[in-house]
Scaffold this motif. Structure first.
Motif, mmCIF file in Angstrom:
data_model
loop_
_atom_site.group_PDB
_atom_site.id
_atom_site.type_symbol
_atom_site.label_atom_id
_atom_site.label_comp_id
_atom_site.label_asym_id
_atom_site.label_seq_id
_atom_site.Cartn_x
_atom_site.Cartn_y
_atom_site.Cartn_z
ATOM 1 N N MET A 88 -1.778 26.531 14.013
ATOM 2 C CA MET A 88 -1.307 27.553 13.077
ATOM 3 C C MET A 88 -0.714 28.747 13.817
ATOM 4 N N ILE A 89 0.273 29.366 13.199
ATOM 5 C CA ILE A 89 0.915 30.571 13.720
ATOM 6 C C ILE A 89 0.802 31.630 12.625
ATOM 7 N N SER A 90 0.128 32.742 12.925
ATOM 8 C CA SER A 90 -0.114 33.776 11.911
ATOM 9 C C SER A 90 0.362 35.135 12.414
ATOM 10 N N GLU A 91 0.983 35.872 11.537
ATOM 11 C CA GLU A 91 1.420 37.222 11.878
ATOM 12 C C GLU A 91 0.247 38.187 11.730
ATOM 13 N N ILE A 92 -0.058 38.908 12.793
ATOM 14 C CA ILE A 92 -1.081 39.948 12.724
ATOM 15 C C ILE A 92 -0.417 41.245 12.265
ATOM 16 N N ASP A 93 0.690 41.589 12.897
ATOM 17 C CA ASP A 93 1.559 42.678 12.460
ATOM 18 C C ASP A 93 2.962 42.334 12.936
ATOM 19 N N LYS A 94 3.941 43.205 12.724
ATOM 20 C CA LYS A 94 5.321 42.814 13.034
ATOM 21 C C LYS A 94 5.588 42.618 14.526
ATOM 22 N N HIS A 95 4.634 43.005 15.382
ATOM 23 C CA HIS A 95 4.807 42.843 16.824
ATOM 24 C C HIS A 95 3.777 41.907 17.468
ATOM 25 N N THR A 96 2.889 41.351 16.663
ATOM 26 C CA THR A 96 1.780 40.571 17.209
ATOM 27 C C THR A 96 1.546 39.308 16.382
ATOM 28 N N THR A 97 1.317 38.204 17.091
ATOM 29 C CA THR A 97 1.114 36.902 16.455
ATOM 30 C C THR A 97 -0.169 36.276 16.996
ATOM 31 N N GLU A 98 -0.851 35.547 16.140
ATOM 32 C CA GLU A 98 -2.016 34.779 16.586
ATOM 33 C C GLU A 98 -1.700 33.303 16.450
ATOM 34 N N ILE A 99 -1.973 32.550 17.520
ATOM 35 C CA ILE A 99 -1.854 31.100 17.443
ATOM 36 C C ILE A 99 -3.272 30.540 17.468
ATOM 37 N N THR A 100 -3.495 29.526 16.648
ATOM 38 C CA THR A 100 -4.830 28.951 16.506
ATOM 39 C C THR A 100 -4.735 27.438 16.477
ATOM 40 N N HIS A 101 -5.649 26.795 17.164
ATOM 41 C CA HIS A 101 -5.792 25.343 17.085
ATOM 42 C C HIS A 101 -7.215 25.077 16.610
ATOM 43 N N GLU A 102 -7.337 24.245 15.573
ATOM 44 C CA GLU A 102 -8.642 24.015 14.964
ATOM 45 C C GLU A 102 -8.871 22.526 14.714
ATOM 46 N N ILE A 103 -10.003 22.038 15.174
ATOM 47 C CA ILE A 103 -10.431 20.670 14.873
ATOM 48 C C ILE A 103 -11.598 20.756 13.897
ATOM 49 N N ARG A 104 -11.537 19.926 12.856
ATOM 50 C CA ARG A 104 -12.646 19.766 11.902
ATOM 51 C C ARG A 104 -12.790 18.277 11.680
ATOM 52 N N MET A 105 -13.917 17.730 12.130
ATOM 53 C CA MET A 105 -14.101 16.290 11.990
ATOM 54 C C MET A 105 -15.580 15.939 11.920
ATOM 55 N N LYS A 106 -15.816 14.740 11.456
ATOM 56 C CA LYS A 106 -17.137 14.126 11.512
ATOM 57 C C LYS A 106 -16.995 12.912 12.411
ATOM 58 N N THR A 107 -18.018 12.676 13.221
ATOM 59 C CA THR A 107 -17.957 11.564 14.166
ATOM 60 C C THR A 107 -19.178 10.665 13.977
ATOM 61 N N ASN A 108 -18.962 9.385 14.230
ATOM 62 C CA ASN A 108 -20.099 8.468 14.258
ATOM 63 C C ASN A 108 -20.820 8.650 15.595
ATOM 64 N N PHE A 109 -21.899 7.893 15.813
ATOM 65 C CA PHE A 109 -22.719 8.081 17.008
ATOM 66 C C PHE A 109 -21.904 7.914 18.298
ATOM 67 N N LYS A 110 -21.188 6.798 18.413
ATOM 68 C CA LYS A 110 -20.418 6.524 19.633
ATOM 69 C C LYS A 110 -19.333 7.582 19.853
ATOM 70 N N ALA A 111 -18.632 7.950 18.790
ATOM 71 C CA ALA A 111 -17.582 8.967 18.894
ATOM 72 C C ALA A 111 -18.167 10.345 19.211
ATOM 73 N N SER A 112 -19.374 10.608 18.731
ATOM 74 C CA SER A 112 -20.037 11.876 19.049
ATOM 75 C C SER A 112 -20.283 11.993 20.542
ATOM 76 N N LEU A 113 -20.745 10.903 21.147
ATOM 77 C CA LEU A 113 -20.971 10.911 22.598
ATOM 78 C C LEU A 113 -19.659 11.111 23.353
ATOM 79 N N LEU A 114 -18.610 10.416 22.913
ATOM 80 C CA LEU A 114 -17.299 10.561 23.529
ATOM 81 C C LEU A 114 -16.811 12.009 23.416
ATOM 82 N N TRP A 115 -16.987 12.620 22.253
ATOM 83 C CA TRP A 115 -16.583 14.012 22.027
ATOM 84 C C TRP A 115 -17.386 14.957 22.915
#
Length: 168
Positions: A88-115
């Motif tokens: 995501m790219i969000s304007e904080i004010d006309k001279h400042t920007t925030e970039i954000t990367h967000e993961i939201r997931m559910k994992t099974n047992f094996k994938a949890s260990l991998l994560w």
């Protein structure tokens, strides 16, 4: 397991300037992705909803996209990664920007260990390096993410594995 992973960076530039860089994502002239040090990110049909792609062994489909604002992906691999990640790219004010990367997931047992033991560490280093690349585009005093011991070990292991040949 429920996994939430968020990275944000404030960039001292207007959103319009930062958004221009994001138009290059997954192209030959990518100004975001640190493909100098990581597998390149690519999409079969470019940056558009429904396009399949990914980087390295991680695969996903673009499920939502508004140029200049955000891009949202649905994981398809590794198996057991059930969720999304979003840039995501969000304007904080006309001279400042925030970039954000967000993961939201559910994992099974094996994938949890991998994560927990592999992907989260590599992911965090990659995203911070990508954010460095964005920030460095606008400043002379360059930032450089340093890898911790575990990330260095994982990268060495996977590089070695990538060059091993399989018997015919």
């Amino acid at each position: 397991m429920k996994a939430i992973n968020i990275h944000s960076r404030t960039i001292g530039q207007p959103k319009a300037k930062v958004s221009q860089l994001f138009k290059t994502l997954a192209t030959q002239d990518d100004l975001i992705w640190p493909c100098e040090n990581w597998p390149a990110i690519r999409f079969k049909n470019g940056l558009r909803v429904g396009s399949h792609g990914g980087h390295g062994r991680v695969r996903y489909t673009i499920i939502d996209f508004r140029e200049g604002d955000y891009i949202k992906f649905q994981f398809t691999k590794p198996k057991g990664f059930n969720g999304t990640h979003e840039l995501m790219i969000s304007e904080i004010d006309k001279h400042t920007t925030e970039i954000t990367h967000e993961i939201r997931m559910k994992t099974n047992f094996k994938a949890s260990l991998l994560w927990i033991f592999v992907i989260r560490w590599l992911h965090d280093a990659l995203i911070e390096e990508a954010f460095d690349k964005v920030e460095n585009h606008f400043q002379n005093n360059k930032k450089k993410t340093t890898y911790n011991f575990w990330v260095k070990q994982l990268r060495t292991y996977y590089k070695r594995k990538a060059f091993q040949t399989k018997p015919a």
